[in-house]
Design a protein around this motif. Structure first.
Motif, PDB file in Angstrom:
ATOM      1  N   MET A 143       0.825  -1.210   0.000  1.00 44.04           N
ATOM      2  CA  MET A 143       0.000   0.000   0.000  1.00 44.04           C
ATOM      3  C   MET A 143       0.856   1.255   0.000  1.00 44.04           C
ATOM      4  O   MET A 143       0.521   2.250  -0.663  1.00 44.04           O
ATOM      5  N   THR A 144       1.959   1.219   0.738  1.00 39.08           N
ATOM      6  CA  THR A 144       2.841   2.389   0.783  1.00 39.08           C
ATOM      7  C   THR A 144       3.480   2.640  -0.573  1.00 39.08           C
ATOM      8  O   THR A 144       3.555   3.786  -1.037  1.00 39.08           O
ATOM      9  N   LEU A 145       3.933   1.588  -1.231  1.00 38.41           N
ATOM     10  CA  LEU A 145       4.517   1.739  -2.559  1.00 38.41           C
ATOM     11  C   LEU A 145       3.488   2.266  -3.549  1.00 38.41           C
ATOM     12  O   LEU A 145       3.811   3.073  -4.434  1.00 38.41           O
ATOM     13  N   GLN A 146       2.244   1.832  -3.422  1.00 35.77           N
ATOM     14  CA  GLN A 146       1.185   2.334  -4.290  1.00 35.77           C
ATOM     15  C   GLN A 146       0.993   3.837  -4.090  1.00 35.77           C
ATOM     16  O   GLN A 146       0.790   4.582  -5.055  1.00 35.77           O
ATOM     17  N   LYS A 147       1.063   4.274  -2.834  1.00 36.15           N
ATOM     18  CA  LYS A 147       0.920   5.702  -2.554  1.00 36.15           C
ATOM     19  C   LYS A 147       2.076   6.498  -3.151  1.00 36.15           C
ATOM     20  O   LYS A 147       1.871   7.573  -3.726  1.00 36.15           O
ATOM     21  N   ALA A 190       2.215  19.861   0.367  1.00 37.17           N
ATOM     22  CA  ALA A 190       0.819  19.628   0.735  1.00 37.17           C
ATOM     23  C   ALA A 190       0.224  18.488  -0.095  1.00 37.17           C
ATOM     24  O   ALA A 190      -0.520  17.642   0.420  1.00 37.17           O
ATOM     25  N   ARG A 191       0.554  18.458  -1.380  1.00 35.03           N
ATOM     26  CA  ARG A 191       0.052  17.403  -2.253  1.00 35.03           C
ATOM     27  C   ARG A 191       0.641  16.045  -1.863  1.00 35.03           C
ATOM     28  O   ARG A 191      -0.052  15.020  -1.907  1.00 35.03           O
ATOM     29  N   ILE A 192       1.915  16.026  -1.477  1.00 34.01           N
ATOM     30  CA  ILE A 192       2.557  14.776  -1.053  1.00 34.01           C
ATOM     31  C   ILE A 192       1.846  14.205   0.172  1.00 34.01           C
ATOM     32  O   ILE A 192       1.501  13.024   0.207  1.00 34.01           O
ATOM     33  N   LEU A 193       1.610  15.060   1.150  1.00 34.64           N
ATOM     34  CA  LEU A 193       0.961  14.594   2.381  1.00 34.64           C
ATOM     35  C   LEU A 193      -0.456  14.112   2.094  1.00 34.64           C
ATOM     36  O   LEU A 193      -0.904  13.102   2.648  1.00 34.64           O
ATOM     37  N   GLU A 194      -1.150  14.831   1.201  1.00 31.89           N
ATOM     38  CA  GLU A 194      -2.521  14.444   0.856  1.00 31.89           C
ATOM     39  C   GLU A 194      -2.540  13.087   0.168  1.00 31.89           C
ATOM     40  O   GLU A 194      -3.338  12.202   0.527  1.00 31.89           O
ATOM     41  N   LYS A 195      -1.667  12.895  -0.804  1.00 35.49           N
ATOM     42  CA  LYS A 195      -1.639  11.630  -1.548  1.00 35.49           C
ATOM     43  C   LYS A 195      -1.192  10.463  -0.670  1.00 35.49           C
ATOM     44  O   LYS A 195      -1.634   9.323  -0.871  1.00 35.49           O
ATOM     45  N   MET A 196      -0.309  10.733   0.290  1.00 34.97           N
ATOM     46  CA  MET A 196       0.177   9.676   1.168  1.00 34.97           C
ATOM     47  C   MET A 196      -0.768   9.399   2.334  1.00 34.97           C
ATOM     48  O   MET A 196      -0.601   8.416   3.056  1.00 34.97           O
ATOM     49  N   GLY A 197      -1.773  10.274   2.515  1.00 33.77           N
ATOM     50  CA  GLY A 197      -2.723  10.088   3.601  1.00 33.77           C
ATOM     51  C   GLY A 197      -2.122  10.322   4.971  1.00 33.77           C
ATOM     52  O   GLY A 197      -2.485   9.660   5.944  1.00 33.77           O
ATOM     53  N   ILE A 198      -1.188  11.281   5.061  1.00 32.55           N
ATOM     54  CA  ILE A 198      -0.523  11.601   6.325  1.00 32.55           C
ATOM     55  C   ILE A 198      -0.633  13.100   6.576  1.00 32.55           C
ATOM     56  O   ILE A 198      -1.146  13.854   5.735  1.00 32.55           O
TER      57      ILE A 198
END
Length: 221
Positions: A143-147, A190-198
């Protein structure tokens, strides 16, 4: 502990039992089934390999002295195929050298026949837990690699910099390194955190540490 571990996922774990002695297969299968375990039996490694699905959770109770492909050889073959099912060896004639080799190769235990059933049951429950944790870790890694795969090239560059420089994640420093403005860095962050769900860079760094191959994957893209 005398009963099979309870499972909360969709598929109960299975004890895959390989022994060329029909009496041993029947005795152990009956005893384990009475205690709530799901059991599948095989007379040799070839039959097991044809039937086994690595997606099925469980463990392997493996006779060391199998004909043709013996227990240690099957263990090596599974390892070469990156099939990491936990293995419990049982043997009527395996010695110290064989048991040491099996344990060094990752076996859960090496039991000499005859053994008490409660010892085998404890080993099986331990193996089930090892398998559960390994599958959970694999799911997390996947799941992390998918993110990370959802990130754009620029977002991956910024994520890479932050992971590689956990004590220097200020937007000015990142912008200077990548030759972009701090405001642009803030937008991508901000986009990185949003896409990673963190919610923070610290979580991003912790996530990369918990899944070791993530950082390498990010750096390669």
């Amino acid at each position: 502990m005398t009963n099979a571990l309870a499972r909360t996922d969709d598929q109960d774990p299975t004890v895959f039992l390989i022994d060329d002695d029909a009496k041993v297969r029947a005795t152990l299968s009956r005893a384990l089934s009475k205690r709530g375990f799901s059991v599948r039996v095989f007379e040799d490694a070839a039959h097991f390999l044809r039937a086994y699905d690595p997606a099925a959770p469980g463990c392997l109770v493996l006779d060391y002295g199998l004909p043709e492909l013996n227990g240690l050889e099957l263990q090596t073959l599974l390892s070469d195929k990156q099939i990491n099912i936990p293995i419990i060896f049982i043997s009527g004639h395996g010695g110290v050298r064989e048991s040491v080799q099996a344990m060094k190769s990752g076996a859960i235990d090496f039991l000499e026949k005859p053994f008490r059933q409660h010892i085998l049951i404890d080993c099986i429950n331990n193996a089930f837990e090892v398998d559960r944790q390994a599958r959970a870790a694999d799911d997390t890694r996947h799941m992390t690699l998918q993110k990370f795969d959802r990130l754009t090239t620029r977002e991956r560059e910024i994520a890479q910099f932050m992971i590689a420089n956990p004590s220097n994640t200020a937007s000015k420093e990142i912008g200077r390194e990548l030759n972009i403005s701090p405001r642009t860095v803030d937008h991508h962050r901000a986009r990185i955190l949003e896409k990673m769900g963190i919610h923070s860079v610290a979580e991003l760094i912790d996530l990369s540490l918990s899944v070791p191959d993530v950082a390498g994957t990010v750096r390669q893209k």
